[in-house]
Write a protein that holds these residues in place. Sequence first.
Motif, PDB file in Angstrom:
ATOM      1  N   GLU A 169       0.826  -1.208   0.000  1.00  0.00           N
ATOM      2  CA  GLU A 169       0.000   0.000   0.000  1.00  0.00           C
ATOM      3  C   GLU A 169       0.864   1.263   0.000  1.00  0.00           C
ATOM      4  O   GLU A 169       0.653   2.180  -0.790  1.00  0.00           O
ATOM      5  N   THR A 170       1.840   1.291   0.897  1.00  0.00           N
ATOM      6  CA  THR A 170       2.724   2.449   0.987  1.00  0.00           C
ATOM      7  C   THR A 170       3.474   2.644  -0.324  1.00  0.00           C
ATOM      8  O   THR A 170       3.628   3.751  -0.819  1.00  0.00           O
ATOM      9  N   LEU A 171       3.908   1.501  -0.867  1.00  0.00           N
ATOM     10  CA  LEU A 171       4.700   1.566  -2.091  1.00  0.00           C
ATOM     11  C   LEU A 171       3.894   2.185  -3.230  1.00  0.00           C
ATOM     12  O   LEU A 171       4.382   3.023  -3.974  1.00  0.00           O
ATOM     13  N   TYR A 172       2.634   1.797  -3.318  1.00  0.00           N
ATOM     14  CA  TYR A 172       1.809   2.298  -4.412  1.00  0.00           C
ATOM     15  C   TYR A 172       1.394   3.740  -4.165  1.00  0.00           C
ATOM     16  O   TYR A 172       1.472   4.585  -5.062  1.00  0.00           O
ATOM     17  N   GLU A 173       0.985   4.002  -2.931  1.00  0.00           N
ATOM     18  CA  GLU A 173       0.420   5.332  -2.666  1.00  0.00           C
ATOM     19  C   GLU A 173       1.472   6.378  -2.363  1.00  0.00           C
ATOM     20  O   GLU A 173       1.259   7.565  -2.576  1.00  0.00           O
ATOM     21  N   LYS A 174       2.583   5.931  -1.787  1.00  0.00           N
ATOM     22  CA  LYS A 174       3.603   6.901  -1.405  1.00  0.00           C
ATOM     23  C   LYS A 174       4.965   6.532  -1.960  1.00  0.00           C
ATOM     24  O   LYS A 174       5.915   6.283  -1.198  1.00  0.00           O
ATOM     25  N   PRO A 175       5.098   6.473  -3.297  1.00  0.00           N
ATOM     26  CA  PRO A 175       6.411   6.160  -3.849  1.00  0.00           C
ATOM     27  C   PRO A 175       7.415   7.243  -3.469  1.00  0.00           C
ATOM     28  O   PRO A 175       7.075   8.425  -3.436  1.00  0.00           O
ATOM     29  N   LYS A 176       8.626   6.821  -3.161  1.00  0.00           N
ATOM     30  CA  LYS A 176       9.619   7.768  -2.676  1.00  0.00           C
ATOM     31  C   LYS A 176      10.412   8.401  -3.801  1.00  0.00           C
ATOM     32  O   LYS A 176      11.081   9.411  -3.594  1.00  0.00           O
ATOM     33  N   ASN A 177      10.432   7.761  -4.960  1.00  0.00           N
ATOM     34  CA  ASN A 177      11.159   8.396  -6.057  1.00  0.00           C
ATOM     35  C   ASN A 177      10.493   8.089  -7.393  1.00  0.00           C
ATOM     36  O   ASN A 177       9.554   7.292  -7.470  1.00  0.00           O
ATOM     37  N   ALA A 178      10.984   8.753  -8.419  1.00  0.00           N
ATOM     38  CA  ALA A 178      10.345   8.680  -9.735  1.00  0.00           C
ATOM     39  C   ALA A 178      10.370   7.263 -10.274  1.00  0.00           C
ATOM     40  O   ALA A 178       9.428   6.821 -10.924  1.00  0.00           O
ATOM     41  N   PHE A 179      11.460   6.498  -9.973  1.00  0.00           N
ATOM     42  CA  PHE A 179      11.532   5.136 -10.497  1.00  0.00           C
ATOM     43  C   PHE A 179      10.418   4.273  -9.931  1.00  0.00           C
ATOM     44  O   PHE A 179       9.723   3.569 -10.659  1.00  0.00           O
ATOM     45  N   VAL A 180      10.221   4.351  -8.605  1.00  0.00           N
ATOM     46  CA  VAL A 180       9.194   3.529  -7.961  1.00  0.00           C
ATOM     47  C   VAL A 180       7.814   3.934  -8.471  1.00  0.00           C
ATOM     48  O   VAL A 180       6.968   3.094  -8.786  1.00  0.00           O
ATOM     49  N   ALA A 181       7.596   5.235  -8.573  1.00  0.00           N
ATOM     50  CA  ALA A 181       6.306   5.719  -9.063  1.00  0.00           C
ATOM     51  C   ALA A 181       6.026   5.204 -10.465  1.00  0.00           C
ATOM     52  O   ALA A 181       4.909   4.804 -10.795  1.00  0.00           O
ATOM     53  N   GLU A 182       7.061   5.154 -11.273  1.00  0.00           N
ATOM     54  CA  GLU A 182       6.925   4.717 -12.647  1.00  0.00           C
ATOM     55  C   GLU A 182       6.754   3.192 -12.735  1.00  0.00           C
ATOM     56  O   GLU A 182       5.962   2.695 -13.510  1.00  0.00           O
ATOM     57  N   PHE A 183       7.508   2.495 -11.881  1.00  0.00           N
ATOM     58  CA  PHE A 183       7.537   1.039 -11.985  1.00  0.00           C
ATOM     59  C   PHE A 183       6.292   0.385 -11.408  1.00  0.00           C
ATOM     60  O   PHE A 183       5.818  -0.614 -11.927  1.00  0.00           O
ATOM     61  N   ILE A 184       5.789   0.946 -10.293  1.00  0.00           N
ATOM     62  CA  ILE A 184       4.611   0.365  -9.645  1.00  0.00           C
ATOM     63  C   ILE A 184       3.382   1.120 -10.127  1.00  0.00           C
ATOM     64  O   ILE A 184       3.221   2.296  -9.824  1.00  0.00           O
ATOM     65  N   GLY A 185       2.534   0.472 -10.835  1.00  0.00           N
ATOM     66  CA  GLY A 185       1.297   1.085 -11.299  1.00  0.00           C
ATOM     67  C   GLY A 185       1.557   2.135 -12.364  1.00  0.00           C
ATOM     68  O   GLY A 185       2.687   2.361 -12.786  1.00  0.00           O
ATOM     69  N   GLU A 186       0.473   2.761 -12.793  1.00  0.00           N
ATOM     70  CA  GLU A 186       0.581   3.775 -13.832  1.00  0.00           C
ATOM     71  C   GLU A 186       0.755   5.132 -13.185  1.00  0.00           C
ATOM     72  O   GLU A 186       0.237   5.378 -12.097  1.00  0.00           O
ATOM     73  N   ASN A 187       1.472   6.001 -13.817  1.00  0.00           N
ATOM     74  CA  ASN A 187       1.470   7.393 -13.316  1.00  0.00           C
ATOM     75  C   ASN A 187       1.763   8.375 -14.440  1.00  0.00           C
ATOM     76  O   ASN A 187       2.382   8.049 -15.452  1.00  0.00           O
ATOM     77  N   ASN A 188       1.236   9.572 -14.264  1.00  0.00           N
ATOM     78  CA  ASN A 188       1.489  10.662 -15.208  1.00  0.00           C
ATOM     79  C   ASN A 188       2.637  11.478 -14.668  1.00  0.00           C
ATOM     80  O   ASN A 188       2.677  11.816 -13.487  1.00  0.00           O
ATOM     81  N   GLN A 189       3.605  11.759 -15.530  1.00  0.00           N
ATOM     82  CA  GLN A 189       4.784  12.486 -15.068  1.00  0.00           C
ATOM     83  C   GLN A 189       4.858  13.854 -15.728  1.00  0.00           C
ATOM     84  O   GLN A 189       4.624  13.996 -16.921  1.00  0.00           O
ATOM     85  N   LEU A 190       5.147  14.834 -14.901  1.00  0.00           N
ATOM     86  CA  LEU A 190       5.327  16.205 -15.388  1.00  0.00           C
ATOM     87  C   LEU A 190       6.660  16.702 -14.865  1.00  0.00           C
ATOM     88  O   LEU A 190       6.922  16.669 -13.659  1.00  0.00           O
ATOM     89  N   LEU A 191       7.540  17.132 -15.780  1.00  0.00           N
ATOM     90  CA  LEU A 191       8.869  17.586 -15.373  1.00  0.00           C
ATOM     91  C   LEU A 191       8.864  19.114 -15.232  1.00  0.00           C
ATOM     92  O   LEU A 191       8.356  19.814 -16.098  1.00  0.00           O
TER      93      LEU A 191
END
Lengths: 373, 420
Positions: free
Chosen positions: A233-255
Amino acid sequence: MTDSGHNRVAGANEPLVRFENVQKTYDGEILVVKDLNLDVERGEFLTLLGPSGSGKTTTLMMLAGFESATHGDIILDGKSLKTVPPHKRNIGMVFQNYALFPHMTVHENLAFPLQCHGVDKSEQESKIDAALAMVELTGFERRRPGQLSGGQQQRVALARALVFQPQIVLMDEPLGALDKQLREQMQIEMKHIHENLGLTFVYVTHDQSEALTMSNRIAVFNDGIIQQLDDPETLYEKPKNAFVAEFIGENNQLLGTVKDVSGDRCTVELASGEIIKALPVNIGGVGEKSMLSLRPEVITVEPGSDNSCDDIHTATVRELIYMGDHTRVRVETCGNEDFVIKMPRGSGGRSFDVGQDIKIGWHSQDCRALDAA
Amino acid sequence: MASTAETDVMMAADGVPLKIKLRRAERMRKIWALGLIAPLFIFIVGGFIVPIISLMTLSVEDPELNEALPRTAEIFSQWDGEGYPSEEAMLVFAEELSTADRGEFGRVSKRLNYDISGFKSMLKATARASDELTLLPADQILQGFIDIDDDWEDQAYWRAIKGASSAYSDYYMLWAVDLKRDGETGEIISVDEGRAVYVEVLIRTIEISFAVTILCFLMGLPIAYLLATLPTAKSNLLLILVLLPFWTSLLVRTTSWLVLLQNEGLVNDLGIWIGLWNEPLELVRNRLGVYIAMTHILLPFMVLPMFSVMKSINPWHMRAAASLGAPGWKAFLKVYMPQCMPGVGAGTLLVFILSLGYYITPALVGGPDDQMISYWIVQNMGRNANWGLGAALSLILLVLTMVMFFIYNRFVGIDNLKVN
């Protein structure tokens, strides 16, 4: 999250396995595993998740004893494994291709580890029966692996790794060769077996949904480093860095570039000029680049005034894909052409036209400002 | 249109024309397939099977007397072997001797000489005087023979003629296993100790083949394992080293060993120079030389099938065995070796069968007591011109090979045979 999901053995607070500053290189030039420090708790289901070449399998192989650590030490149950050969580690393992012995029947495959551990003949039979019952393969004793389906072979491999009651069971992408439906069924079964036996499982996979389904904790590997170690749950909802956010589930990235940080909010200016409020998670100071991460399901389309969205932007609809339980809406907003929104079925029943301009919004706490990977 | 016609036929004649059509289509394919294998089939039948069968029949034929002295053969075959043959038979014998074709006479005298040495010259002398024999009255004919040569008094000579009178006999087959029929009783008995060679040769052939197979297995196993487990670049290099002798002529390799192993050869020189031994060792012209050269020559036949099977063994099995608590030796014996068995079986069978028929290598690097059955086949077919015995020995070799093959099939299964 608490440790409610962990089947901890009472009174044994010491971790079962401890990786201490472990480094591994194959060629003396590139570190496949860089300074790994990892504790495997007793009774937990720990998944090592990561893309291929991230060092997760190497980590598993070092624990099994098939690879040696170039530096550092691995402690199993308080004892260093440095001088312990694989066959004396009492570690069960399920391999990617099952590695069942083709010249032996199912019964002989299961009897093999028991013979190696010097278990009595009579005791062997009851253990084999119990193991086969556990994986629901009673009656298959006389078959050979070649006469079994992929799913059945997988179960035999699991039974074989468990039958001699090892301290810990390692699994290297054991479900990789199965089709999707069977894989999902086996995930649930393995989760139940783990819960029933209370054994410690260390599981390697590159499939994030598999990791989320089964694990108590997940260690996300990339580039030889654990990027984040948390419960699903923490991993999905509170990723600590861009890699985790990208790797676990879908996410939209804005630089963008960090403009201001104050308390639990920061503002980031995108290349397209928009200023976006975000939760600062893993950013440098003002003026540093940051990657903003937004899960598709946190975005609200046409937020009303009652909605607490505190960041609202205009978006142009580019594509609509009907997925059954939801509709994927791909829009262009804030300079990102691949900005995906998930609209659950029956959420207002709105239908848009491609090219139409719509309003989208989100809570600024759901917009996580991460490192610009 | 064709399609309507077909439909009409199908509907009209309850499916039978469809079957005929199918058979016709299949027939074309069968003819095509047969046509493709026909050249090889004809070649094998004409160049292999027919010659083998015709050669093998020589082992049970005994035609010389029948061809040279047909009436003698017939009348002697009716004699019961007691005492002397009838005077009439002797007369017929004398008559035919006087009119016999020179070539045929030569062959029959050689054949009879196999039974009793000295028969040949005695027969020659008898033939020269046969014209006078035919003129003798019936009651003096035996004495006439004895006058030419005393040995005619010995019934064994007469029985030998009877023994050769049948066109087909087990004479050569028995000879090939050091047996013969007793002239008086017709029972099968052992030949005299001095003439018994072939049983010993047969045992020696099996012994050498067995030893070479074991040596090839022991030396080939680690090489095959290395080949199968090394990284591709290294294993390819090693494979070339294994194959290199394979591409060299057998004769060249054998003579190289002769050069290396002889008394003044490289091995002896080196051993003495290092100080391992002081006198040249007998390394060649004996059994040791045969073992060394044959093992070297046959090693690739052991390595290649084992390698191809080992290559197909999942390398994870050894790791799996280790994780299940098996130490290395146990994993190797219980998990790796059983899976190698098809390759080991193929390799040992190949080496053993090839060894059975070895000729040149033992002939060159072996001593007189190291010659195998093939040597004696060549000796009899060539120098001795004894085709019957040569054929009988060949038949024994063929049967031995087939027995080995069936034993293998029984225990390993020919389906498991893997040669690349």
